[in-house]
Design a protein around this motif. Structure first.
Motif, short mmCIF file in Angstrom:
data_model
loop_
_atom_site.label_atom_id
_atom_site.label_comp_id
_atom_site.label_asym_id
_atom_site.label_seq_id
_atom_site.Cartn_x
_atom_site.Cartn_y
_atom_site.Cartn_z
N ASP A 8 -7.69 1.74 7.24
CA ASP A 8 -9.01 2.38 7.20
C ASP A 8 -9.02 3.71 7.93
OD1 ASP A 8 -10.06 0.36 5.67
OD2 ASP A 8 -10.89 -0.76 7.36
N MET B 227 -5.92 -1.57 4.31
CA MET B 227 -7.17 -0.86 4.05
C MET B 227 -8.20 -1.84 3.51
SD MET B 227 -7.67 2.36 1.46
CE MET B 227 -9.24 2.70 0.69
N PHE C 241 -6.47 -2.14 -1.69
CA PHE C 241 -7.26 -2.45 -0.50
C PHE C 241 -7.53 -3.95 -0.46
CE2 PHE C 241 -10.08 -1.10 -3.89
CZ PHE C 241 -11.05 -2.10 -3.93
N SER D 75 -5.10 -5.52 -5.68
CA SER D 75 -5.86 -5.69 -4.43
C SER D 75 -6.37 -7.13 -4.30
CB SER D 75 -7.05 -4.73 -4.40
OG SER D 75 -6.61 -3.39 -4.35
#
Length: 531
Positions: A392, A422, A444, A477
């Motif tokens: 992040d 992330m 992410f 993700s």
């Protein structure tokens, strides 16, 4: 008629703009094709009155991708033209543009050609400014033989400016002389015979004014480089290989703005000239050797707006050290306020990596910080050997560093799955700091969904929403697979990207963990919920 339409220049501009409504040629801005509707507009305009006849016909015939239209302008009893539909791929045929592109053509001569048969042919052929051998038919040797032996004017297209010559059969290449006119400024050809240097000798002596040159295939380095050294007005160049003398020559050209070096091996660089700047006008540079790219960028990077690294010739996957050197070279060689696009390609086939050595290939987010100096980037696509491990903090700094970004892609190799650090907080940073972002591809972790409010200065306030993002590619993700989980993700994404209408995810193979397939299905439900 309005007085303005009695001015030849204005009528010419109107017709030219009508023709240019289709895609444009990358090196000269001339149309590479015309949509049928546009051709109809020009044909009707030509029939309107004599004031429009020549400008409209010039625009209508300005680009040709086949000789077929000219052959059909000749007497109907001269040629037998048989159209055979391609059967191998009906879907591709239905999706392609013109009728001729969907047909295999067989062309044969019905009778002896008379001198008067060429009248309408030459009437239209003299209007052609750009010709591209379109690979439309596979039995054109008879056409070229007739043109070579009986065409009355020597050069088929006396006003041609751009020639793309890629005959299906190599033995047809010598017919290129039919289309070489002294007015040519753009030439794009492909060669497969390293022993044949005659074409370069011809071009060197008769066409020193070429501005746009693209040579593909296999060429002999010495005659090709000698040919390049004869050109003083080059603006764009696609070159399979160059010797040091030719490289030094093009580095001094004042108007060279596009360069694509297709060599799979690093070129031999000459000593860096001290009396003149290298590549003073180069705006776009494509290089196929990632190992040579850092050294080449030292010469080419000063005025670059776009840098591309195709991956067609990679024999092994580049390590993270190679990428680190590349990004360091970009940061040190390119003007920080000029560079707008960076594109690092991905090989068409997966390159094997020893699973025990993945750490040698996975880039950290900090490795990308070297690129944060380029504040005016609008398009970034970085395909690494495995993936880039963002978190992040890096995502937030990246979003702040690239406020003008419109397309941001970090495609990942699906062979080796890594867990991204992330989260959706990092995704939110792009909504907060990148108001122009339209297409985002990044890994992410979406298993934890933030609240719909954020904290700033100790105060809680609603989150920012960004209304440009339309596409989000999440790769593989992670996401919760229960209904309440993916719905929370969909609601969060909708709140920060209200115009988002498609979420793309990488579909796993049948042999993967069943939970991975559930994650993919969850992302598809998110996409459906946002549509």
């Amino acid at each position: 008629m309005h007085r303005a339409l009695q001015i030849d220049e204005i009528v010419g501009i109107i017709c030219a703009q009508t023709a240019r409504a289709g895609p444009s040629d990358w090196w000269a801005g001339l149309p590479t094709q015309q949509y049928p509707s546009r051709c109809g507009d020009l044909a009707r305009l030509a029939r309107t009155c004599t004031a429009f006849l020549d400008p409209a016909l010039d625009a209508l015939w300005g680009f040709q991708g086949t000789l077929l239209h000219l052959l059909r302008a000749m007497p109907s009893d001269l040629w037998e033209i048989i159209e055979i539909p391609w059967e191998e791929d009906e879907d591709a045929a239905n999706d392609s543009g013109s009728r001729e592109e969907n047909m295999r053509l067989t062309i044969s001569l019905r009778r002896t050609v008379r001198p008067s048969d060429w009248d309408r042919f030459t009437f239209y052929a003299r209007r052609v400014r750009s010709f591209k051998d379109g690979h439309v038919h596979d039995e054109t040797s008879v056409v070229y033989d007739i043109l070579t032996s009986q065409f009355p004017n020597g050069t088929v297209f006396p006003r041609i400016e751009i020639l793309d010559w890629f005959p299906i059969a190599l033995e047809l290449f010598h017919h290129i002389h039919l289309f070489l006119s002294h007015g040519i400024t753009g030439l794009h050809i492909s060669l497969d015979n390293t022993a044949d240097s005659a074409i370069f000798d011809l071009l060197t002596t008769q066409f020193p004014g070429l501005k746009n040159v693209g040579i593909g295939g296999t060429v002999a380095e010495r005659p090709f480089s000698r040919f390049i050294c004869s050109l003083k007005e080059l603006e764009t160049l696609v070159a399979p290989k160059l010797d040091s003398t030719a490289f030094n020559h093009i580095s001094r050209l004042p108007r060279l703005r596009y360069l694509w070096l297709m060599s799979k091996t690093p070129p031999r660089l000459p000593p860096r000239p001290k009396d003149l700047p290298c590549f003073p006008a180069l705006a776009e540079f494509r290089c196929e050797s990632i190992e040579a790219a850092p050294n080449l960028l030292e010469r080419t990077g000063r005025s670059l707006v776009e840098f591309s690294l195709p991956a067609r010739s990679w024999a092994s996957p580049p390590t993270k050290q190679i990428f680190q050197e590349l990004y360091a070279a970009l940061a040190s060689s390119c003007t920080h306020t000029l560079l707008e696009k960076i594109h690092v390609d991905k090989p068409s086939r997966a390159l094997p990596i020893n699973a025990a050595q993945l750490d040698l290939y996975i880039l950290s987010g900090d490795d990308l910080r070297k690129l944060f100096c380029f504040r005016n980037l609008v398009h970034v696509s970085l395909a690494h050997s495995v993936a880039v491990d963002l978190d992040d903090v890096v995502a937030i700094d990246m979003a702040r560093a690239w406020p003008r970004i419109e397309v941001l892609w970090f495609p990942c190799d699906t062979t080796y799955r890594i867990a991204s650090r992330m989260t959706l907080e990092g995704v939110y940073a792009f909504a907060e700091h990148c108001p122009l972002l339209e297409d985002l591809s990044v890994l992410f972790d979406a298993t934890t969904v933030p609240k719909s409010t954020g904290t700033l200065g100790g105060k809680t306030q609603p989150r920012v929403s960004q209304d440009k993002l339309a596409f989000l590619d999440v790769g593989y993700s992670m996401i919760g697979t229960k209904k309440k989980d993916w719905r929370r993700v969909a609601d969060f994404l909708r709140s920060i990207f209200p115009e988002l209408y498609e979420v793309r995810a990488t579909k796993p193979g049948s042999s993967v963990d069943p939970y991975v397939l559930k994650e993919y299905k969850a992302w598809m439900k998110v996409s459906d919920d946002l549509a």
